[in-house]
Design a protein around this motif. Structure first.
Motif, mmCIF file in Angstrom:
data_model
loop_
_atom_site.group_PDB
_atom_site.id
_atom_site.type_symbol
_atom_site.label_atom_id
_atom_site.label_comp_id
_atom_site.label_asym_id
_atom_site.label_seq_id
_atom_site.Cartn_x
_atom_site.Cartn_y
_atom_site.Cartn_z
ATOM 1 N N LEU A 139 38.995 42.304 43.329
ATOM 2 C CA LEU A 139 39.573 42.492 42.007
ATOM 3 C C LEU A 139 40.594 43.623 42.054
ATOM 4 C CD1 LEU A 139 36.394 42.341 39.704
ATOM 5 C CD2 LEU A 139 38.290 40.705 39.684
ATOM 6 N N MET A 181 36.885 43.034 35.371
ATOM 7 C CA MET A 181 37.006 41.704 34.826
ATOM 8 C C MET A 181 37.043 41.728 33.297
ATOM 9 S SD MET A 181 37.390 38.515 34.966
ATOM 10 C CE MET A 181 37.618 38.619 36.749
ATOM 11 N N LEU A 241 41.911 37.287 31.410
ATOM 12 C CA LEU A 241 41.918 36.247 32.441
ATOM 13 C C LEU A 241 42.357 34.916 31.844
ATOM 14 C CD1 LEU A 241 41.118 35.618 35.439
ATOM 15 C CD2 LEU A 241 38.880 34.949 34.543
ATOM 16 N N ASP A 294 46.085 34.668 31.326
ATOM 17 C CA ASP A 294 46.913 34.974 32.501
ATOM 18 C C ASP A 294 47.525 36.366 32.432
ATOM 19 O OD1 ASP A 294 46.466 32.474 33.647
ATOM 20 O OD2 ASP A 294 48.132 31.573 32.550
ATOM 21 N N SER A 335 45.856 41.214 36.446
ATOM 22 C CA SER A 335 46.443 41.329 37.779
ATOM 23 C C SER A 335 45.456 40.745 38.779
ATOM 24 C CB SER A 335 46.732 42.794 38.111
ATOM 25 O OG SER A 335 47.646 43.347 37.201
ATOM 26 N N LEU A 336 45.943 39.882 39.643
ATOM 27 C CA LEU A 336 45.060 39.187 40.587
ATOM 28 C C LEU A 336 45.314 39.657 42.014
ATOM 29 C CD1 LEU A 336 45.273 35.542 39.191
ATOM 30 C CD2 LEU A 336 43.557 37.302 38.706
ATOM 31 N N LEU A 392 44.877 35.121 46.580
ATOM 32 C CA LEU A 392 43.554 34.671 46.155
ATOM 33 C C LEU A 392 43.322 33.240 46.642
ATOM 34 C CD1 LEU A 392 41.132 35.668 44.511
ATOM 35 C CD2 LEU A 392 42.196 34.675 42.485
ATOM 36 N N GLN A 430 42.026 36.954 52.003
ATOM 37 C CA GLN A 430 40.751 37.414 51.466
ATOM 38 C C GLN A 430 39.844 37.999 52.543
ATOM 39 O OE1 GLN A 430 40.147 37.544 47.996
ATOM 40 N NE2 GLN A 430 42.348 37.258 48.281
ATOM 41 N N SER A 432 43.067 45.076 47.784
ATOM 42 C CA SER A 432 43.427 43.753 47.272
ATOM 43 C C SER A 432 44.857 43.710 46.763
ATOM 44 C CB SER A 432 42.470 43.352 46.146
ATOM 45 O OG SER A 432 41.148 43.246 46.638
ATOM 46 N N TRP A 442 35.803 32.192 44.465
ATOM 47 C CA TRP A 442 36.157 33.607 44.241
ATOM 48 C C TRP A 442 34.898 34.460 44.313
ATOM 49 C CZ3 TRP A 442 39.601 35.298 39.452
ATOM 50 C CH2 TRP A 442 40.071 36.606 39.661
ATOM 51 N N ALA A 448 34.949 33.696 38.400
ATOM 52 C CA ALA A 448 35.564 34.996 38.656
ATOM 53 C C ALA A 448 34.474 36.047 38.837
ATOM 54 C CB ALA A 448 36.472 35.384 37.502
ATOM 55 N N SER A 450 33.259 44.292 41.434
ATOM 56 C CA SER A 450 34.338 44.379 42.428
ATOM 57 C C SER A 450 33.774 44.683 43.808
ATOM 58 C CB SER A 450 35.342 45.466 42.038
ATOM 59 O OG SER A 450 34.761 46.757 42.170
#
Length: 457
Positions: free
Chosen positions: A123, A127, A132, A135, A138-139, A143, A149, A158, A373, A410, A414
């Motif tokens: 992350l 979350m 989410l 949109d 920040s991803l 991913l 990953q 990340s 994920w 999701a 983290s």
């Protein structure tokens, strides 16, 4: 002529000069380490490469939660009656069960020597399902990509692609606590890796067979051929080198030979392990780690990290059959390893934990599951506050806001928090935690006296 004995002695001294703290005589280093082994700690990182489908490793078992799981998983769902029941010490309302191939972890969980960290993943910020859905979150970079990953689970970054890992950064900080004998704090059973690589730390790669650190072919071996090889190598290394690269190579090569001889002598002097291991490659690697830990005094080690990769978890097809064959291997190895640590008297001082590229889709692709994920992870050791599931295991139902599509959940915890807990236990101070886990401040106040998740004593 430089004899092998004189060469190794010279190489050992030269090796110590490459470590912080200057030259420390070998005997003194061992004496100092032996007087403080009560402070010894080790982390054992087990990478399940490919993306373990951990929603079939740790499964909701109470009637209502299982119904949601079975509905979404369809042909991938494990029969409820086959799950191995886990009774949490806190008496959580929801019941959980383990994959039927993991009875050893069920026992360690009941003995408070194993725990699970649920729905954990990479992350960039805490979350927020509202962000989410719109949109606005920040991803992580790349991913669902294996290469990105798997790197992020080792680097704890990340937001960037970097070649340094959080284990290597911890070793950079803490390396001075070990005697400077030329053996890295980072010992790998899987060659070079990101997790153990730091700015100054390089993993010491060994194998699971024999004495771990194979010698130069023929060097020091008995017989005429061994004598010829040894004499030739010694004479080459003793010869003056006119070019700087040649001189550097000769010094580095000599130090490597010295380190190998020292490492093998240390393992052999520690004696046989008071525990047995089975024949799988994973158990063999854990056995070699146990041998190194048994030799910690001779190696002058107060802190060590170990790294093992177990591949083959990318189960786009035949998920049920593959996990039925592979999860028992992990189960057996971890149980054997904990028994060995207890027998060595360091059960409280060694913690093993799993990482993986990502979790997987809860929905079936008709043959298996695809890249996901969030996922669940195992932590084993005497210092673990076992018998608990940490983090938040998500409710599984259609329309869960954590579901970003096809049953990809999701993460709610983290990976940074997971790693920070391990790093703090290992000896990294709160004031230096951001050096090791650069983005931890987004998830945890480093001045807090309470650890991020609480699964380690």
């Amino acid at each position: 002529m430089l004899t092998r004995r004189r060469f190794l002695r010279r190489g050992a001294v030269a090796t110590t000069m490459m470590w912080p703290g200057g030259i420390l005589p070998m005997a003194l280093a061992q004496s100092n380490a032996a007087s403080s082994t009560d402070d010894y700690r080790a982390l054992v990182c087990v990478l399940l490469a490919g993306g373990n489908d951990s929603f079939n490793m740790l499964v909701p078992r109470d009637q209502d939660s299982y119904a949601g799981y079975a509905s979404l998983r369809a042909d991938l769902a494990l029969p409820r009656e086959e799950l191995l029941a886990l009774g949490t010490s806190s008496g959580q309302e929801r019941g959980f069960g383990l994959h039927p191939g993991m009875p050893g972890l069920q026992r360690l969980f009941a003995e408070n020597k194993a725990a699970f960290v649920a729905n954990t993943g990479t992350l960039l910020e805490p979350m927020d399902t509202g962000l989410l859905a719109n949109d606005l979150m920040s991803l992580p970079l790349g991913l669902f990509s294996h290469s990105d990953q798997i790197q992020q689970w080792q680097s704890a970054r990340s937001d960037l692609r970097v070649a340094e890992g959080w284990g290597g950064r911890a070793a950079d900080l803490l390396g001075g606590v070990n005697a400077p004998v030329g053996i890295s704090m980072s010992i790998s059973l899987s060659g070079n890796n990101v997790f153990q690589s730091g700015a100054t730390t390089v993993p010491y790669a060994i194998s699971a067979s024999g004495d771990g650190a194979p010698a130069l072919n023929g060097y020091g071996a008995p017989g005429r051929r061994g004598a010829l090889v040894t004499t030739a190598v010694d004479e080459i290394l003793a010869s003056p080198q006119a070019q700087i690269l040649g001189a550097e190579y000769a010094e580095s090569f000599g130090a490597s030979l010295a380190s190998q001889a020292f490492f093998v002598d240390a393992l052999n002097s520690a004696g046989e392990l008071p525990a047995s291991f089975s024949d799988s490659a994973f158990s063999a690697a854990l056995r070699q780690i146990a041998r190194v830990i048994n030799a910690r005094d001779a190696l002058g080690a107060k802190r060590q990290t170990f790294f093992i990769t177990v591949g083959g978890w990318d189960h786009h097809d035949e998920l049920l059959a593959n996990q039925a064959a592979m999860l028992p291997v992990i189960d057996t190895g971890l149980v054997e390893f904990q028994a060995a640590m207890d027998a060595l008297g360091v059960g409280q001082q060694v913690t093993a934990f799993t990482i993986s590229d990502f979790g997987r889709t809860l929905t079936s692709n008709g043959r298996g599951s695809d890249h996901g994920w969030g996922g669940h992870h195992i932590v084993v050791g005497g210092a673990v506050k076992g018998g608990e599931i940490y983090g938040d295991y998500p409710d599984i139902y259609p329309g869960n806001p954590l579901d970003v599509g096809r049953g990809i959940y999701a993460p709610t915890t983290s990976a940074d928090e997971y790693f920070a807990e391990l790093a703090l236990w290992f000896g990294v101070s709160g004031s230096e935690l951001a050096t090791v886990i650069p983005n931890i401040g987004r998830f945890y106040d480093v001045s807090n006296t309470i650890p991020p998740l609480g699964f380690l004593a």
